[in-house]
Design a protein around this motif. Structure first.
Motif, PDB file in Angstrom:
ATOM      1  N   LYS A   1     -18.389   7.923 -18.403  1.00 28.87           N
ATOM      2  CA  LYS A   1     -19.178   6.817 -18.988  1.00 28.87           C
ATOM      3  C   LYS A   1     -18.211   5.749 -19.488  1.00 28.87           C
ATOM      4  O   LYS A   1     -17.351   6.016 -20.330  1.00 28.87           O
TER       5      LYS A   1
ATOM      6  N   GLY B   1     -17.983   2.886 -21.746  1.00 29.28           N
ATOM      7  CA  GLY B   1     -18.755   2.365 -22.869  1.00 29.28           C
ATOM      8  C   GLY B   1     -18.778   0.846 -22.890  1.00 29.28           C
ATOM      9  O   GLY B   1     -17.807   0.181 -22.508  1.00 29.28           O
TER      10      GLY B   1
ATOM     11  N   ASP C   1     -25.695   6.937 -22.127  1.00 31.46           N
ATOM     12  CA  ASP C   1     -25.427   8.289 -22.623  1.00 31.46           C
ATOM     13  C   ASP C   1     -26.549   9.254 -22.207  1.00 31.46           C
ATOM     14  O   ASP C   1     -26.294  10.408 -21.851  1.00 31.46           O
TER      15      ASP C   1
ATOM     16  N   MET D   1     -25.955  10.190 -18.690  1.00 35.94           N
ATOM     17  CA  MET D   1     -24.828  11.132 -18.564  1.00 35.94           C
ATOM     18  C   MET D   1     -25.305  12.568 -18.750  1.00 35.94           C
ATOM     19  O   MET D   1     -24.899  13.468 -18.009  1.00 35.94           O
TER      20      MET D   1
ATOM     21  N   PHE E   1     -16.013  10.239 -21.838  1.00 38.86           N
ATOM     22  CA  PHE E   1     -16.668   9.101 -22.478  1.00 38.86           C
ATOM     23  C   PHE E   1     -15.584   8.154 -22.989  1.00 38.86           C
ATOM     24  O   PHE E   1     -14.771   8.542 -23.835  1.00 38.86           O
TER      25      PHE E   1
ATOM     26  N   THR F   1     -14.603   4.790 -25.069  1.00 29.24           N
ATOM     27  CA  THR F   1     -15.061   3.752 -26.006  1.00 29.24           C
ATOM     28  C   THR F   1     -13.844   2.941 -26.449  1.00 29.24           C
ATOM     29  O   THR F   1     -12.755   3.080 -25.878  1.00 29.24           O
TER      30      THR F   1
ATOM     31  N   LYS G   1     -24.060   9.532 -29.444  1.00 33.37           N
ATOM     32  CA  LYS G   1     -23.059   9.954 -28.463  1.00 33.37           C
ATOM     33  C   LYS G   1     -22.526  11.344 -28.818  1.00 33.37           C
ATOM     34  O   LYS G   1     -22.381  12.204 -27.954  1.00 33.37           O
TER      35      LYS G   1
ATOM     36  N   VAL H   1     -22.660  14.507 -26.390  1.00 35.17           N
ATOM     37  CA  VAL H   1     -21.424  15.198 -26.006  1.00 35.17           C
ATOM     38  C   VAL H   1     -21.570  16.703 -26.241  1.00 35.17           C
ATOM     39  O   VAL H   1     -21.213  17.524 -25.387  1.00 35.17           O
TER      40      VAL H   1
ATOM     41  N   VAL I   1     -13.697  12.575 -25.285  1.00 35.89           N
ATOM     42  CA  VAL I   1     -14.054  11.244 -25.786  1.00 35.89           C
ATOM     43  C   VAL I   1     -12.735  10.551 -26.088  1.00 35.89           C
ATOM     44  O   VAL I   1     -11.946  11.051 -26.906  1.00 35.89           O
TER      45      VAL I   1
END
Ligand code: ADP
Ligand code: IPE
Length: 245
Positions: free
Chosen positions: A5, A7, A145, A148, A162, A164, A206, A210, A222
């Motif tokens: 993902k 972000g 999310d 996902m 993920f 970010t 998130k 997760v 992450v």
């Protein structure tokens, strides 16, 4: 096979309407390619999604004003998606953009179509999008999310990433608290503050997503999408980010 993902906080500047970050995306794609495995991508909306969603009050009942908002947000999200698809194609990856609204936000159908594309040797890239809930006459938003989680349920990947704009999940918001500590593993005592215009739940949601994905048997990382070389350090002891198993 892995899932990523991207972000909205990495691929756009969240506070500036339609501000795209092409270099960040190019650098991430370079690192993804280095992994040498097939992958599926999902991206968020950032300033191509959240700002107008808030302005037009979407999600919400179908009204004349929201019809304008729906059209604008979908146009902006497809535009963002196509910019990333262009970067993928320029890097020699057969990226294919997949808008959830054409499946009325049905996560099962979107995921299946993404799998079909992967099986044909393509790299599908879907995204957070508006969609119509015709039973309740509402316009809704599916977040990247959510997608996902649904994809992970179907594909059962061994690794999920993920990205970010911060190093991972902290015990509190690192942008507000200078003493925030990066969590190498998730802890239930962490707190999550809502950021700016985010209409889909931010870091708290998130963190829960997760955990749900990890329960399916995947290792979830992450990490900071602004330091994409960390994608290729995942699994090593030097990895900087949050790992959830
Ligand atoms: P993206 O949209 O890129 O998927 P979000 O913007 O929803 O990601 O989440 C990232 C943001 O969450 C960070 O910029 C940070 O300010 C905020 N945040 C709030 N609480 C936390 C926390 N406990 N740990 C990490 N980030 C947090
Ligand atoms: C939001 O998707 C999509 C729209 C607002 C249309 P996400 O919730 O996945 O976006 P980011 O990653 O937080 O920006």
């Amino acid at each position: 096979m892995f899932l990523v993902k991207l972000g909205g906080s990495v691929i756009t500047v969240k506070s500036r309407y339609r501000y795209y970050r092409p270099k960040a995306v190019q650098e991430i794609i370079r690192e993804l390619k280095r992994k040498g495995e097939p992958f599926a991508l999902v991206h968020g909306g950032g300033s191509f999604g959240h700002i107008k969603a808030k302005e037009y009050g979407i999600p919400g009942e179908i009204t004349e004003k929201r019809k304008v908002g729906y059209s604008v947000i979908h146009r902006d999200m497809v535009d963002l998606n196509q910019r990333i698809v262009n970067s993928l194609i320029d890097s020699g990856i057969n990226g294919v953009g997949m808008p959830p609204s054409v499946f009325n936000g049905n996560l099962e159908k979107i995921s299946q179509s993404m799998i079909d594309h992967m099986e044909a040797g393509l790299s599908p890239i879907s995204f957070g999008d508006v969609y119509i809930n015709s039973q309740e006459s509402r316009f809704e938003i599916v977040s990247g999310d959510d997608l996902m989680l649904s994809l992970a349920e179907k594909i059962r990947p061994s690794e999920v990433y993920f990205l970010t704009d911060v190093d991972g999940i902290y015990d509190k918001n690192p942008k507000k608290h200078r003493d925030a500590v990066l969590l190498k593993e998730l802890s239930d005592s962490a707190t999550y503050e809502h950021v700016g215009t985010d209409v889909t739940g931010g870091m708290l949601k998130k963190a829960n997503t997760v955990k749900d994905i990890a329960k399916l048997g995947a290792t979830v990382y992450v990490l900071n999408g602004n330091v994409p070389s960390r994608l290729n350090e995942a699994g090593s002891k030097d990895f900087i980010g949050t790992v959830v198993k």
